[in-house]
Each structure stands twice: as structure tokens, then as C-alpha cells.
Design an enzyme around this catalytic site. Structure first.
Site, short mmCIF file in Angstrom:
data_model
loop_
_atom_site.label_atom_id
_atom_site.label_comp_id
_atom_site.label_asym_id
_atom_site.label_seq_id
_atom_site.Cartn_x
_atom_site.Cartn_y
_atom_site.Cartn_z
CB SER A 238 -0.85 -0.02 1.28
OG SER A 238 -1.46 1.24 1.51
CE1 TYR B 26 -4.58 -2.02 5.01
CE2 TYR B 26 -3.33 -0.01 4.62
CZ TYR B 26 -4.06 -1.08 4.13
OH TYR B 26 -4.27 -1.20 2.78
P1 NAD Z 1 -11.57 -6.04 -0.16
O1 NAD Z 1 -12.18 -5.97 1.20
O2 NAD Z 1 -12.39 -5.80 -1.35
O3 NAD Z 1 -10.81 -7.40 -0.35
C1 NAD Z 1 -10.12 -8.03 0.68
C2 NAD Z 1 -10.09 -9.49 0.37
O4 NAD Z 1 -9.43 -10.18 1.45
C3 NAD Z 1 -11.50 -10.09 0.25
O5 NAD Z 1 -11.51 -11.02 -0.79
C4 NAD Z 1 -11.68 -10.77 1.60
O6 NAD Z 1 -12.59 -11.84 1.52
C5 NAD Z 1 -10.27 -11.24 1.85
N1 NAD Z 1 -10.02 -11.60 3.24
C6 NAD Z 1 -10.24 -10.87 4.36
N2 NAD Z 1 -9.94 -11.59 5.45
C7 NAD Z 1 -9.50 -12.79 5.01
C8 NAD Z 1 -9.05 -13.96 5.66
N3 NAD Z 1 -9.00 -14.06 6.99
N4 NAD Z 1 -8.69 -15.01 4.88
C9 NAD Z 1 -8.78 -14.96 3.53
N5 NAD Z 1 -9.19 -13.87 2.87
C10 NAD Z 1 -9.55 -12.80 3.61
O7 NAD Z 1 -10.34 -5.01 -0.11
P2 NAD Z 1 -9.30 -4.49 -1.21
O8 NAD Z 1 -9.35 -3.04 -1.15
O9 NAD Z 1 -9.50 -5.18 -2.49
O10 NAD Z 1 -7.92 -4.94 -0.54
C11 NAD Z 1 -7.08 -5.92 -1.08
C12 NAD Z 1 -5.64 -5.62 -0.66
O11 NAD Z 1 -5.24 -4.38 -1.21
C13 NAD Z 1 -5.45 -5.50 0.85
O12 NAD Z 1 -4.24 -6.12 1.23
C14 NAD Z 1 -5.40 -4.01 1.06
O13 NAD Z 1 -4.69 -3.67 2.21
C15 NAD Z 1 -4.69 -3.57 -0.20
N6 NAD Z 1 -4.86 -2.16 -0.52
C16 NAD Z 1 -6.11 -1.67 -0.79
C17 NAD Z 1 -6.22 -0.32 -1.10
C18 NAD Z 1 -7.54 0.30 -1.44
O14 NAD Z 1 -7.61 1.54 -1.54
N7 NAD Z 1 -8.59 -0.47 -1.64
C19 NAD Z 1 -5.09 0.51 -1.12
C20 NAD Z 1 -3.86 -0.03 -0.84
C21 NAD Z 1 -3.75 -1.37 -0.54
#
Ligand code: NAD
Length: 257
Positions: A139, A152
Site C-alpha cells: 500500500s 495497517y
Molecule cells: P476487499 O475488502 O475488497 O478485499 C479483501 C479481500 O481479502 C477479500 O476477498 C476478503 O474476503 C479477503 N479476506 C479478508 N480476510 C481474510 C481472511 N482471513 N482469509 C482470507 N481472505 C480474507 O479489499 P481491497 O481493497 O481489495 O484490498 C485488497 C488488498 O489491497 C489488501 O491487502 C489491502 O490492504 C490492499 N490495498 C487496498 C487499497 C484500497 O484503496 N482499496 C489501497 C492499498 C492497498
């Protein structure tokens, strides 16, 4: 070397960025293992839908990334792992002195420790196959910090460190390890942060999006899951064979500030 016919395991891929990456890799001919902690009809229907649309083999394997043994079992059950995308992640927003310990533990387990377990299980498979790509979804918070996101930010800085160590341990092999550092992407994880952030800052939804979330994203646009899928696909290409142990920001200029 084409990625066609390779197998990618993407943790936390039944929604958001993980799903976007899975779809992009599938369109390039990569067989896909989808994962989350749930085991619903929708999860398996999603796998069927992507398989039908792209013609590749798509499986859904349930495993809870907060549990080390289940992280390793995911890789073992898949049986092959050429591309490992450590993407599963959760968020909780609170000041350090009010941050619940169980939330801290869950964030460190899912956002950081899971990647240690999956990488440990996947590297022998990559070595056997003679090719591999580890892609960790960190991130902008792996490179910078924001208040109220202690767990985080700690986990994301940690995964950037783990990426560097993985790259050094595989440096002489046809395996690379890199971290993608997205800025804000409008996914369910970000949607879920809006009410808490509205309360913390005493702002309405639009104000939170403009002034808090995109405040540090100079482009003033969310990154998209398709762009992150494209970045992951690039890291799998021959052009990226010497890119290892580094971070690629997809953040509309956030980390240039
Ligand atoms: P999201 O909530 O849409 O997806 C998260 C995924 O992780 C989902 O598929 C969920 O089911 C899964 N998950 C959660 N707990 C779990 C567990 N215990 N076991 C297995 N799977 C699990 O969120 P996202 O925004 O798509 O995030 C995905 C990644 O991207 C994360 O690591 C997040 O930190 C990172 N990220 C997101 C953003 C953003 O702005 N959305 C920015 C930077 C980084």
C-alpha cells in the site's frame, strides 16, 4: 516466456483488488486459484464465471489467511504455484491508545504473517518449476503513514520488508518478489472505512472522499482494480525479470509529495 498455462494463487480474491488481478491474469491465459475465508455458492459461481469468460481453469479454495496452517494448506491444495499474489487484507481505524488488541492481532496476521506462510509454502514449488513470481499487495501505507492506522501501516511496512528478503533469497534464481503499493482504490475495504472516517473527522461522505482519502492522491482519482491487474501482469512478464525486491506505486502521485 509467456504466462499462458501458468498457475496463480491470489489470496483474498473474491472481491476488490484480488478479484481484479485474478481477472486480468485469467484474460492473459493464467490458470487461477481464487481464495477467501468464506465457502459460499457465490464464491464457486465466481470461479465458474471467470473460467467461462476466459477459458482458463479457475478453482476456488477456501482458507482463512489469519491461520498459518490454512495459509500453507491453500498452497498445498492448489498443488502448483507459479505466481503468488499475497493480497488478503483487512483494516481497522482507531487511535493507538484505543486500538483493540484483537484487531491489531488480526491485521498483522492477515495482512503480513499470511504472506510469510504462503511464500514459505510456494517457493519450493517455484524452484521445482524453474520460474516464479511473488507479488505482495502492500500500500502507499507501506511507504508512508497516516494517523489511526497503526496496525495497517505496521503490517504494510512489514510486507515491504518481507518482499526485499524474499527477493534477496531468490536473487540468483528465475524468481522475483515485488510489492505493489496502491493509493486509494474504491473497493469494499475502502467503502467500509468511510463511516469510521466520517465519525473521526466529523465530515460527510463526499468531504471524506475528497479531503481525507484523496487529499494525498494528487491525481484526485481512485486507482482501479484493472490498473492493478495490469501492473501484476507486467511483473509476470519477461520485461520485469530483473525487477526484484522493490515497490511499484500505483497511487496517483501520493508518494511523490
Ligand atoms: P476487499 O475488502 O475488497 O478485499 C479483501 C479481500 O481479502 C477479500 O476477498 C476478503 O474476503 C479477503 N479476506 C479478508 N480476510 C481474510 C481472511 N482471513 N482469509 C482470507 N481472505 C480474507 O479489499 P481491497 O481493497 O481489495 O484490498 C485488497 C488488498 O489491497 C489488501 O491487502 C489491502 O490492504 C490492499 N490495498 C487496498 C487499497 C484500497 O484503496 N482499496 C489501497 C492499498 C492497498
Amino acid at each position: 516466456m509467456s504466462v499462458k498455462g501458468k498457475t496463480a494463487i491470489i489470496t483474498g480474491s473474491n472481491s476488490g483488488i484480488g478479484l481484479g488481478i485474478a481477472e486480468e491474469l485469467a484474460r492473459a491465459g493464467v490458470n487461477i486459484v481464487l481464495n477467501s475465508f468464506t465457502d459460499s455458492e457465490e464464491d464457486h459461481a465466481l470461479a465458474k464465471r471467470i473460467a467461462k469468460e476466459t477459458g482458463v481453469d479457475v478453482r476456488y479454495i477456501q482458507a482463512d489467511m489469519s491461520k498459518g496452517d490454512q495459509c500453507r494448506a491453500l498452497i498445498e491444495k492448489a498443488g502448483r504455484c507459479d505466481i503468488l499474489v499475497n493480497n488478503a487484507g483487512i483494516q481497522h481505524v482507531a487511535p493507538i491508545d484505543e486500538f483493540p488488541s484483537d484487531k491489531w492481532d488480526a491485521i498483522i496476521a492477515i495482512n503480513l504473517t499470511s504472506a510469510f506462510h504462503t511464500t514459505a509454502a510456494a517457493l519450493p514449488m517455484m524452484r521445482k518449476a524453474g520460474w516464479g513470481r511473488v507479488i505482495n499487495i502492500a500500500s502507499a501505507h507501506g511507504l508512508t503513514a497516516s494517523p489511526y492506522k497503526s496496525a495497517y501501516v505496521a503490517a504494510k511496512h512489514g510486507i515491504v520488508g518481507l518482499t526485499k528478503v524474499t527477493a534477496l533469497e531468490t536473487a540468483k534464481e528465475p524468481i522475483t518478489a515485488n510489492a505493489i503499493c496502491p493509493g486509494y482504490v474504491l473497493t469494499p475495504l475502502v467503502e467500509a472505512q468511510i463511516p469510521d472516517t466520517m465519525e473521526k473527522y466529523g465530515m460527510g461522505r463526499e468531504e471524506v472522499i475528497e479531503k481525507v482519502m484523496l487529499e494525498r492522491q494528487p491525481s484526485k482519482e481512485f486507482a482501479t482494480t484493472e490498473q492493478l491487474g495490469g501492473t501484476a501482469l507486467f511483473l509476470c512478464s519477461d520485461a520485469a525479470a530483473q525487477i526484484t525486491g522493490t515497490t511499484i506505486s500505483v497511487d496517483g502521485g501520493w508518494t511523490a509529495l
